[in-house]
Every structure is written in structure tokens, then in C-alpha cells.
Write a protein that holds these residues in place. Structure first.
Motif, PDB file in Angstrom:
ATOM      1  N   UNK A 161       6.504 -11.437  -8.449  1.00  0.00           N
ATOM      2  CA  UNK A 161       7.513 -12.031  -9.323  1.00  0.00           C
ATOM      3  C   UNK A 161       8.350 -13.044  -8.547  1.00  0.00           C
ATOM      4  N   UNK A 162       8.384 -12.937  -7.225  1.00  0.00           N
ATOM      5  CA  UNK A 162       9.164 -13.919  -6.470  1.00  0.00           C
ATOM      6  C   UNK A 162       8.307 -15.121  -6.081  1.00  0.00           C
ATOM      7  N   UNK A 163       7.067 -15.131  -6.484  1.00  0.00           N
ATOM      8  CA  UNK A 163       6.202 -16.281  -6.214  1.00  0.00           C
ATOM      9  C   UNK A 163       6.324 -17.316  -7.343  1.00  0.00           C
ATOM     10  N   UNK A 164       5.738 -18.459  -7.087  1.00  0.00           N
ATOM     11  CA  UNK A 164       5.744 -19.529  -8.055  1.00  0.00           C
ATOM     12  C   UNK A 164       4.448 -19.421  -8.862  1.00  0.00           C
ATOM     13  N   UNK A 165       4.433 -18.487  -9.831  1.00  0.00           N
ATOM     14  CA  UNK A 165       3.174 -18.227 -10.516  1.00  0.00           C
ATOM     15  C   UNK A 165       2.948 -19.138 -11.710  1.00  0.00           C
ATOM     16  N   UNK A 166       1.684 -19.400 -11.976  1.00  0.00           N
ATOM     17  CA  UNK A 166       1.294 -19.993 -13.258  1.00  0.00           C
ATOM     18  C   UNK A 166       0.662 -18.910 -14.101  1.00  0.00           C
ATOM     19  N   UNK A 167      -0.257 -18.189 -13.461  1.00  0.00           N
ATOM     20  CA  UNK A 167      -0.909 -17.085 -14.148  1.00  0.00           C
ATOM     21  C   UNK A 167      -0.804 -15.854 -13.273  1.00  0.00           C
ATOM     22  N   UNK A 168      -0.285 -14.792 -13.860  1.00  0.00           N
ATOM     23  CA  UNK A 168      -0.151 -13.541 -13.112  1.00  0.00           C
ATOM     24  C   UNK A 168      -1.089 -12.498 -13.705  1.00  0.00           C
ATOM     25  N   UNK A 169      -1.992 -11.992 -12.861  1.00  0.00           N
ATOM     26  CA  UNK A 169      -2.874 -10.914 -13.302  1.00  0.00           C
ATOM     27  C   UNK A 169      -2.250  -9.612 -12.843  1.00  0.00           C
ATOM     28  N   UNK A 170      -1.897  -8.755 -13.796  1.00  0.00           N
ATOM     29  CA  UNK A 170      -1.275  -7.482 -13.429  1.00  0.00           C
ATOM     30  C   UNK A 170      -2.243  -6.366 -13.755  1.00  0.00           C
ATOM     31  N   UNK A 171      -2.739  -5.699 -12.722  1.00  0.00           N
ATOM     32  CA  UNK A 171      -3.711  -4.632 -12.915  1.00  0.00           C
ATOM     33  C   UNK A 171      -2.969  -3.295 -12.901  1.00  0.00           C
ATOM     34  N   UNK A 172      -2.871  -2.681 -14.041  1.00  0.00           N
ATOM     35  CA  UNK A 172      -2.117  -1.432 -14.194  1.00  0.00           C
ATOM     36  C   UNK A 172      -0.693  -1.585 -13.647  1.00  0.00           C
TER      37      UNK A 172
ATOM     38  N   UNK B 296      -4.746  -0.623  -6.980  1.00  0.00           N
ATOM     39  CA  UNK B 296      -4.671   0.436  -5.993  1.00  0.00           C
ATOM     40  C   UNK B 296      -3.646   0.075  -4.933  1.00  0.00           C
ATOM     41  N   UNK B 297      -2.399   0.488  -5.153  1.00  0.00           N
ATOM     42  CA  UNK B 297      -1.339  -0.002  -4.276  1.00  0.00           C
ATOM     43  C   UNK B 297      -1.510   0.481  -2.847  1.00  0.00           C
ATOM     44  N   UNK B 298      -2.072   1.668  -2.659  1.00  0.00           N
ATOM     45  CA  UNK B 298      -2.144   2.195  -1.298  1.00  0.00           C
ATOM     46  C   UNK B 298      -3.107   1.383  -0.438  1.00  0.00           C
ATOM     47  N   UNK B 299      -4.253   1.036  -0.982  1.00  0.00           N
ATOM     48  CA  UNK B 299      -5.239   0.331  -0.179  1.00  0.00           C
ATOM     49  C   UNK B 299      -5.107  -1.190  -0.256  1.00  0.00           C
ATOM     50  N   UNK B 300      -4.719  -1.694  -1.412  1.00  0.00           N
ATOM     51  CA  UNK B 300      -4.725  -3.143  -1.597  1.00  0.00           C
ATOM     52  C   UNK B 300      -3.334  -3.752  -1.657  1.00  0.00           C
ATOM     53  N   UNK B 301      -2.315  -2.927  -1.718  1.00  0.00           N
ATOM     54  CA  UNK B 301      -0.998  -3.472  -1.994  1.00  0.00           C
ATOM     55  C   UNK B 301      -0.018  -3.406  -0.844  1.00  0.00           C
ATOM     56  N   UNK B 302       0.451  -2.224  -0.532  1.00  0.00           N
ATOM     57  CA  UNK B 302       1.564  -2.139   0.411  1.00  0.00           C
ATOM     58  C   UNK B 302       1.117  -2.206   1.863  1.00  0.00           C
ATOM     59  N   UNK B 303       2.048  -2.653   2.692  1.00  0.00           N
ATOM     60  CA  UNK B 303       1.863  -2.566   4.132  1.00  0.00           C
ATOM     61  C   UNK B 303       2.881  -1.531   4.594  1.00  0.00           C
TER      62      UNK B 303
ATOM     63  N   UNK C  91      -2.519 -12.042  -8.189  1.00  0.00           N
ATOM     64  CA  UNK C  91      -3.122 -10.790  -8.633  1.00  0.00           C
ATOM     65  C   UNK C  91      -2.380  -9.597  -8.050  1.00  0.00           C
ATOM     66  N   UNK C  92      -1.930  -8.759  -8.930  1.00  0.00           N
ATOM     67  CA  UNK C  92      -1.183  -7.574  -8.537  1.00  0.00           C
ATOM     68  C   UNK C  92      -2.151  -6.390  -8.634  1.00  0.00           C
TER      69      UNK C  92
END
Ligand SMILES: Nc1ncnc2c1ncn2[C@@H]1O[C@H](COP(=O)(O)OP(=O)(O)OP(=O)(O)O)[C@@H](O)[C@H]1O
Ligand SMILES: [Mg+2]
Lengths: 327, 506
Positions: free
Chosen positions: B411-422, B336-343, B332-333
Motif C-alpha cells: 500500500x505504500x508503493x506506487x501501484x497501478x495494479x495490486x494483486x492481493x492473494x488472500x 503464504x506470508x511465512x515463506x513469500x512475505x515477511x523477513x 503482488x501480495x
């Protein structure tokens, strides 16, 4: 021709120095401090004093290794000083009753690990903040230490146990070796393993780390458990050095450890935790203390100086940061 | 009209990065000046210089003919500059009213005058036509509402210069329309307005002039919007022509890979059921608050579902944590990149490999730095991530480049299903095109993608099928041949709002 070459090397030395200052300003400060003290304080730069210095920072050093992980993940632990006291006493009691040094050591370490496990579980699973949790646990553990010891120091009868803290190898006392080994192991853990990287990621942004598939609760519990085990081990080493388990020892030790880490540039808000920072922080604290003792500065003044050093170090770091982002 | 705000040979250097170079142009009173350019072109940096947050390395700016040398943001505000930043800076645990008036709360006998505060806040909310209780906590609001609060806060100052940095990236159509009304109103009142956006339609809709940035340089200012077309703008920005940004291509579809049956939980009104097939890109469209993100959070295991079954490859996959999902190939991508995404305090390298590193672990715990570096370099190149090195802290990247880092992580993971939120929020056209290609490639390898987007042309452009959600329930599923803007919008709008829509559109 040769002139430009000299300039060139001057330049590279300068950039090298600047680089070092940027990356680890505290290392630079420590080197300067060390040289200064060696020149101006009599007896400071003698083998005997250096060994004494190493011995005096070994306890803080060992626990700083695991406190580093705690801070890296954005938490901290105020109960380590009480675990040190409890484990020392517990170890002493076990040795005296069973007569086995091995069982005593294992008991001390596992006892500490158990308290760490409880800390970690409460913090991770119940979501209670680390300050409250470890503060509460600190009281409980201190109390248990007194209960187990019956309120006073427990002398240890097994002489072979004293070798842990008082023996030496290749001229260096064992606690110094133990501290060095700890720094190497935890340095590798921090920089080269998923455990270390996940810890840093969690401190940098807990929610992002969780959504990225890191089992954040497990890692948190692990961090506190290892922290507890390490504090327990430090307690055992201390008991060995003092040839007894003392239930009222090490008051203020937790903050000493945290201060040393912060002094070395470890961020209290998590995510930034260089191991060399912790090492330098521990050394600066210990060295200043050592020099003040050599200069016969009264204890009351020593408190003031130590506090001031911590504040100045943090301010310097802050200044460097704001300066950097606006170059 | 004479220029009101002028930039004179403004330059800015960060360690290792030349963010702006010799920027000279001006903004007039009463105009809306568009500012466009690729991710990392320097748009936000220019606004930060204007706001007093960063001093310029070279050059200066002047307001109304007077040279300004802002020492801090306070002095910029006092000179009549208001900025609506790309990232939100609200305090989640404080109320809407407190956030709006933070820093200048009305006082009575030295204490905060709550009554007056509430009144001012209410007036301001009315002004931006936002129907929110000022006593509500910020954390209870949707992202779109938060964005509107941020705007309301900036406008409270009655500034002469107002700059918007991608204000619509988290707004729905409805709020965007409202915002445009507000902006038009402001410009009619003689304000000088800068408007940054990656949505070029918007530039054409509200701007009087537009300036294009590229790699920190000002490429061109178009004085007359009639002279410039969408394609010209794109080619000036990106340096090449992009005729069809979506470049949709049909792909074969296989068996069902993800099946969601009667899933129920917080944020949903009715149990949700749907399937994703191998090779399929399934779009999810709905207004803010329709429950799309909530549904995905249940499936991914961030929030716990109260009922229903999820299956991956026909095997139960009722995950109770993101970790379990990742191990099962469901990623799951977040939106809200600031709170849930980047470190932010860790490097690009570490941020990208945070999950995928598990595939190249040695001896159970040791990470493989060489492999990780290779992976990072691959994506820096592929997604054109603008960074001086792989060791740069992610917090120092431009907004769009941070988004790319998170995409690279999955994208560098071994995905089967990718959920892309915005997935393309805040991303420039050139890179969007690249990301769509990656999505098509991924699905050609028998993976499935769920693409949540509030950008209707985007959902229609890339999806094979679209599921429409409305007020916490799935209301329809349309195949590509059935797509039409009209149909999708009318399904997505709440029944009583459909009437309003025609009014807003006028
Ligand atoms: N604090 C900083 N430290 C180092 N580099 C920075 C910093 N802030 C910005 N940069 C760099 O400056 C360049 C311009 O960034 P800026 O944020 O202005 O881009 P932008 O045009 O707003 O992009 P986007 O469309 O992605 O928001 C980028 O390469 C970025 O990495
Ligand atoms: Mg930007």
C-alpha cells in the motif's frame, strides 16, 4: 535528595549497561578483556604493541567488511584466501614486467573482482550453493596463483610499491588506515543504502526478497564481486608488506575472517549482520592472538584457545537469545 | 461437567509487550471452546503457554486438577496436549509419512520400519479423509493439504486436550467441512478442544462456549451460544459496532489498465485471458488448486509463462521477474506470508519499506530513514499494527499483524495494479473493514485491484466482478448484479465433485 539522585544515576548506568549487553554483548566482553589484558599482561598496553596489534588484524579486518555482506545475504565465501595469494602474485608479476605500480595494483584488484564475479554468477544464475562453488573456485585460484608465479615467491623490484603496506600516516601504518576507512565505507553501505538493506533482506528470507521486487541475482553477483575485489586488494597490500607475491600464503585465512564475523554476532543463516559486530570480532581474535604471543604460549595451544573462544562466544550468544525470548 | 483444563491468572510479558494479563478461564471435556479476539490479542500466546513453548510470567495452568509447570513442549505433549499452530512446521523435503511420524518413527532392530510407518501414515490420512500418497514430499502439496497434514500429525498423539490456532485460514470449504466433522467426532469422544478463529461463522457452527480476548485481557466468556450473536461478539472483540464488514460502495470505472491475453504456463490447463479496468476490484474465486495463484505468479514474473501477452496501459508488460513488474506498477501480495512475505529477522520498518524506499532514494543509493519512518508510522496507525515500536522484529508480531505489515509494504508503493492473494487471511474483523476501505480508496484513484480469495462472502462482498477458475482454467466472469453463492460455487466445483458436495453438506 542527593541520595535518590545517586540512585537514579546508578539505575541509568545499570540500564545503559544492560542495554549495551543486550544489543552488543561482545563489545562489553571485549572492553573487559582489553582492560584485563592491559593490567595483567606486561607490554600489552604499549603504543608499540597496540600498533602491532592493529597491523596484525588489518588484513582480516579489510576482508571482514565484505565477508559481512556475504554472510548477511545468507552465503559465505571460502575462496578469499586464495584470491589474496593470487592477487599478490599477479600484482608482483605485472609490476615486474611493466614497471608500473598503478597497473600492478589495478591488476591485482581486478583479478580478484573477476574471480568474485565468477563465484557470484555461478551461485546466483546456476543456483549452486556457495560452499561447493567457492570451494571449487578456491582450488582453481590457488592453482592459477602457482602457475602465474611459476611455483615460488615473486620478488618485487619497484621500491615505491612498498609504501602501500609499509608506509605510515600520522604515526599509524597505512594498512590500519585502510582498514578503518573500509569499515566506515562498508558500515555506511550496510546501514544507509539500498544495497545493504537488500542484502540483509535477502539473507532474512530470499524468496520474500525476490517477490518484493529486489533483483536478488544482481545483488548476489555484486556482493561476491566486491568481495573478490576486496580480497584482491588485501592481497596487494600483503604483497607490498612482504615485498613479494607469495603463491602459498594465507592458508586458513577465509575461516579466520568468517570466525571473526560470527564471533561478533553475525548470523550464519543470514539477515543479521551488525558492522560493529564484525569489528569487535576481528579485534577479539587479534587481541587474544597478540596476548598469547606476548605470553609466549606455544602455537599448538593457540589453536586450541582460538577454537574454544569461538565456540564459547557462539554459545553465549545462543544463551542470550533463548533467555531473551522467554523473559 | 467439571473443568478439565484451567488457566489461573496467567500473565505473559515479552520485552516491551504485555501479551497476556490475568487470564482465568477453563475448558471442559467434550466441549469445543471458541477463542476470539483482535490480532495481537494474545490468543496464540496463550496456546504457546499451553504447549510449553513459553513459560507464563505469572500464574499457572492445571489439567484435571493438577497444576502443570511445563518446562518444554515435550512435557506438554506427555501431559496430553496437542496444538495445531497458526504457522506450519513441516519439513518440506521429507515425505508425508516421515513428517507425520517425525520424532517417533516406528523402529525394527533399531532401524526405521518403513512398512509400519507407511501403514500408520495411511491410517491417519484415512482418518482425516485426505486422499494423499504418504510417500509424497510435503513441498509438492498445496497449502490446504499441508494444513491437513499438520492436523493429522497433531491428532496422532491421542491427546486429551487439542487446540486449533486458525486451522481453516488456508483451507477451502470442502476441507473445512471435513475438519469440522473431525472436531465434532473428537469432542464426542470427550476431548477438550480450544478453537481459535477469525471466522466467526465457524465459532457459531462448532463451539459450545466462546471466550473473547482483547489486548491481552479476557473480556468475557459466553456460556451459551444461543445468548450471543455475531454482532455482539464483534463489538466485544473490537470495542465498537461493525454492521457491514464489507461496506461496499460503487465506484466509477475507467479504461482497461491490465490486459492478459492467452497466458499459459505451469499450473494452467488452458490459456487464460482477462482484463482489469481502472477503478475495478476484480475478484478471483476458485477452489484450492484451481490455478489462481499460479496464474498470478506468471503475470507477476515469478514463474515464466510459456505463452501469451500481458499489457499494462496498453503497453507490453511481459515481465520475467518481480522486479520488472514492480517497476511497471504491478504488485503482488503473496498468500503464504511465512515463506513469500515477511523477513522475520528484520524490523517492521524495514519490512514495510523494502520496496517503496526506491521512491525516496538520495544520490542514487542512500536511503531516507526519516521518510521511511514516517511511512511506517502512518501504516502502523492506519492498519492498527500492534507492535511496541517500528523497530520490533516482524518475527515477534502476531500472525495477523505480520500480514498487515506485508499489506502496508504494497500500500505504500506506487501501484497501478495490486494483486492481493488472500489479503485478509488471519486478519480480524475490525481490520478487515479497514482494509476493504483502503481497497475502495485505492481504486477511486484509478488503480485496479485483483483480489484472490477462498472466502466466498469476501469475494462477493468487495468485488465489482468475479472471475471463476476451475482446475486450471477460467470458466466464467460474473458482474456484481449476477452474484449468487449458488451460481459461483457450482461454477467453481469440478463436475464430478458437485455430487459429493451435497453429501458433505448434510
Ligand atoms: N516472541 C515474541 N516477542 C515479542 N512479542 C511477542 C512475541 N510473541 C508474541 N508477541 C506479542 O504478543 C502479543 C500477542 O500476540 P499473539 O500472537 O498471542 O496474538 P494473537 O491473538 O494470536 O493474534 P493473531 O490473531 O494476529 O494471530 C502481540 O502484541 C505480539 O506482538
Ligand atoms: Mg495468533
Amino acid at each position: 535528595m542527593s541520595n535518590t539522585a545517586v540512585k537514579q544515576t546508578n539505575r541509568t548506568v545499570l540500564t545503559l549497561f544492560k542495554d549495551l549487553w543486550e544489543k552488543s554483548g561482545m563489545v562489553v566482553i571485549y572492553i573487559i578483556l582489553f582492560i584485563g589484558l592491559s593490567i595483567f599482561v606486561p607490554y600489552f598496553f604499549t603504543l608499540r604493541n597496540m600498533i602491532g596489534l592493529g597491523l596484525s588484524v588489518s588484513m582480516v579486518g579489510m576482508v571482514a567488511c565484505t565477508m559481512l555482506f556475504c554472510l548477511a545475504s545468507g552465503d559465505f565465501d571460502l575462496s578469499v584466501e586464495n584470491i589474496v595469494a593470487f592477487s599478490g602474485v599477479f600484482c608482483a608479476v605485472i609490476i615486474n614486467t611493466t614497471g608500473s605500480v598503478v597497473l600492478g595494483v589495478i591488476g591485482g584488484v581486478l583479478g580478484g573482482a573477476l574471480f568474485g564475479l565468477i563465484n557470484g554468477t555461478i551461485i546466483a544464475k546456476a543456483g549452486i550453493n556457495a560452499l561447493i562453488t567457492t570451494l571449487g573456485m578456491a582450488q582453481i585460484i590457488r592453482g592459477l596463483g602457482f602457475i602465474v608465479s611459476g611455483g615460488s615467491a615473486v620478488g618485487i623490484q619497484k621500491v615505491s610499491f612498498f609504501a602501500i603496506g609499509n608506509g605510515s600516516f600520522l604515526g599509524l601504518p597505512n594498512p590500519i588506515w585502510i582498514t578503518i576507512v573500509c569499515f566506515i565505507i562498508f558500515g555506511v553501505l550496510l546501514n544507509n543504502t539500498t544495497y545493504g538493506k537488500n542484502t540483509l533482506a535477502m539473507g532474512g528470507n530470499m524468496e520474500a526478497a525476490r517477490l518484493a521486487g529486489i533483483g536478488v541475482n544482481k545483488v548476489k553477483i555484486l556482493i561476491f564481486s566486491i568481495q573478490g575485489a576486496m580480497a584482491g586488494f588485501a592481497g596487494v597490500v600483503l604483497a607490498s608488506r612482504m615485498t613479494s607475491g607469495q603463491p602459498n600464503t594465507s592458508v586458513g585465512f577465509s575461516l579466520d575472517v568468517i570466525s571473526a564475523c560470527v564471533l561478533g554476532g553475525v548470523s550464519l543463516s543470514g539477515g543479521i549482520a551488525p558492522i560493529q559486530g564484525a569489528i569487535v570480532g576481528v579485534l577479539i581474535m587479534g587481541t587474544v592472538q597478540n596476548a598469547m604471543n606476548l605470553m609466549n604460549i606455544p602455537t599448538f595451544y593457540q589453536y586450541v584457545v582460538r577454537g574454544a573462544i569461538l565456540l564459547i562466544a557462539v554459545l553465549v550468544d545462543k544463551f542470550k537469545e533463548t533467555h531473551r525470548s522467554s523473559i | 461437567m467439571t473443568p478439565y483444563l484451567e488457566f489461573n491468572s496467567v500473565g505473559k510479558t515479552f520485552p516491551g509487550v504485555r501479551a497476556l494479563n490475568e487470564i482465568t478461564f477453563n475448558i471442559k471435556q467434550g466441549e469445543v471452546h471458541g477463542l476470539v479476539g483482535e490480532n495481537g490479542a494474545g490468543k496464540s500466546t496463550l496456546l504457546k503457554i499451553l504447549s510449553g513453548a513459553h513459560p507464563p510470567t505469572e500464574g499457572y495452568l492445571s489439567i484435571n486438577g493438577e497444576q502443570k509447570d511445563f518446562k518444554n513442549t515435550r512435557s506438554a505433549i506427555d501431559s496430553g496436549v496437542a496444538i495445531i499452530y497458526q504457522e506450519l512446521y513441516l519439513v518440506p523435503d521429507m515425505s508425508v509419512a516421515e513428517n507425520l511420524l517425525l520424532g517417533h518413527m516406528p523402529k525394527k532392530y533399531g532401524f526405521v520400519d518403513h512398512k509400519k510407518m507407511k501403514k500408520i501414515a495411511q491410517d491417519q490420512l484415512d482418518f482425516i479423509m485426505e486422499d494423499i500418497d504418504p510417500a509424497k514430499k510435503i513441498k509438492e502439496l498445496s497449502i490446504a493439504q499441508r494444513q491437513m497434514i499438520e492436523i493429522a500429525k497433531a491428532l496422532l498423539q491421542d491427546s486429551q486436550i487439542i487446540a486449533f490456532d486458525e486451522p481453516t485460514s488456508s483451507l477451502s470449504d470442502k476441507e473445512t467441512k471435513r475438519l469440522f466433522k473431525i472436531i465434532k467426532n473428537l469432542s464426542e469422544n470427550g476431548k477438550a478442544i480450544i478453537y481459535v478463529s477469525h471466522r466467526l461463522e465457524e465459532i457459531f457452527e462448532i463451539c459450545n462456549r466462546v471466550t473473547v480476548f482483547r489486548d491481552g485481557e479476557r473480556v468475557q466468556t459466553f456460556e451459551n451460544m444461543k445468548e450471543v450473536t455475531h454482532d455482539i461478539l464483534v463489538s466485544r472483540m473490537v470495542g465498537r459496532d461493525i454492521t457491514d464488514v464489507y461496506s461496499y460502495r460503487p465506484r466509477p470505472q475507467g479504461k482497461c489498465i491490465l490486459s492478459v491475453k492467452e497466458v499459459m504456463g505451469d499450473g494452467l490447463k488452458k490459456p487464460a485471458s482477462f482484463e482489469v479496468k481502472q477503478g475495478e476490484i476484480l475478484g478471483f474465486f476458485g477452489l484450492v488448486g484451481a490455478g489462481r495463484t499460479e496464474l498470478m505468479r506468471l503475470i507477476y514474473g515469478i514463474d515464466q509463462k510459456s505463452g501469451g501477452k500481458v499489457k499494462i496501459d496498453n503497453k507490453p508488460a511481459d515481465h520475467s521477474s518481480p522486479r520488472a513488474s514492480v517497476e511497471n506498477g504491478l504488485m503482488y501480495c503473496p498468500e503464504d506470508r511465512k515463506y513469500d512475505g515477511i523477513i522475520p529477522v528484520r524490523s517492521v520498518d524495514e519490512n514495510i519499506n523494502i520496496s517503496a524506499r526506491r521512491h525516496y532514494i538520495k544520490a542514487g543509493i542512500f536511503i531516507d530513514k526519516k521518510k521511511e519512518a514516517e511511512n511506517t508510522m502512518k501504516f502502523i496507525k492506519q492498519l492498527d499494527i500492534k507492535t511496541p515500536s517500528k523497530d520490533q522484529l516482524v518475527g515477534n508480531l502476531s500472525g495477523g499483524n505480520q500480514q498487515k505489515v506485508i499489506l502496508a509494504r504494497w500500500l505504500s508503493e506506487d501501484v497501478k495494479i495490486l494483486i492481493m492473494d488472500e489479503p485478509t487471511r488471519g486478519i480480524d474483523v475490525g481490520t478487515k473493514n479497514e482494509i476493504y476501505h483502503l481497497m475502495y480508496n485505492l481504486t477511486e484513484e484509478e488503480k485496479g485491484i485483483i483480489c484472490i480469495s477462498s472466502d466466498l462472502p469476501e469475494v462477493m462482498g468487495v468485488s465489482d466482478r468475479i472471475i471463476i477458475m476451475r482446475e486450471g482454467e477460467i470458466v466464467a466472469s460474473l458482474n456484481r448484479s449476477e452474484f449468487s453463492e449458488e451460481k459461483i460455487l457450482s461454477l467453481a466445483l469440478p463436475v464430478d465433485e458437485e455430487k459429493n458436495r451435497s453429501e458433505i453438506n448434510e
